[in-house]
Design a protein around this motif. Structure first.
Motif: not given
Length: 139
Positions: A66-68, A70-81
């Motif tokens: 979530v970017v507001e 120009g700043e990342v408010v909530k980082p990406e959540v991912s599985w880095n397979y």
């Protein structure tokens, strides 16, 4: 305190502890070599075969960032397979090389065990009896 230092010195300088420390250091360096082999030598051709895919970048995004303003408010959540695949390849190569090394060591030990042992020295009593027999034969 002096006894404590002496005890620690005796422990640290035991052959097994020093050997283990050397093994850990060499193992760490060898792990870096294997990682470089996988990352720099093996994965680029595999990536080329798969259409230029960089395995470390493969991931499944569970929640976008979530970017507001120009700043990342909530980082990406991912599985880095992709990173997992690369690490697994590292492990398999390292395990295979260790397997080959252990197999070579075991083969060398088997050859050493199969080598005929030197005949046991003749006991002095037998040598004395042999000398007496030889002297009696001469008479």
């Amino acid at each position: 305190m002096k006894k404590f230092i002496q005890d620690f010195k005796a422990f640290a300088l035991k052959g097994n502890v020093v050997d283990m420390a050397v093994g850990v250091i060499i193992g760490g360096a060898f792990g870096k070599i294997v990682t470089s082999l996988v990352n720099d030598i093996m994965m680029p051709p595999i990536s080329l075969l798969t259409g230029g895919v960089n395995f470390t970048d493969l991931k499944l995004v569970l929640s976008k960032a979530v970017v507001e303003g120009g700043e990342v408010v909530k980082p990406e959540v991912s599985w880095n397979y992709g990173n997992f695949i690369q690490t697994t390849v590292d492990f398999l190569i390292l395990a295979f090389v260790i397997f080959l090394m252990i197999k070579a060591i075991m083969a060398a030990k088997r050859k050493e065990e199969e080598a005929p042992a030197a005949p046991a020295p003749t006991p002095p009593e037998i040598e004395l009896l042999t000398e007496i027999r030889d002297l009696l034969k001469k008479q």
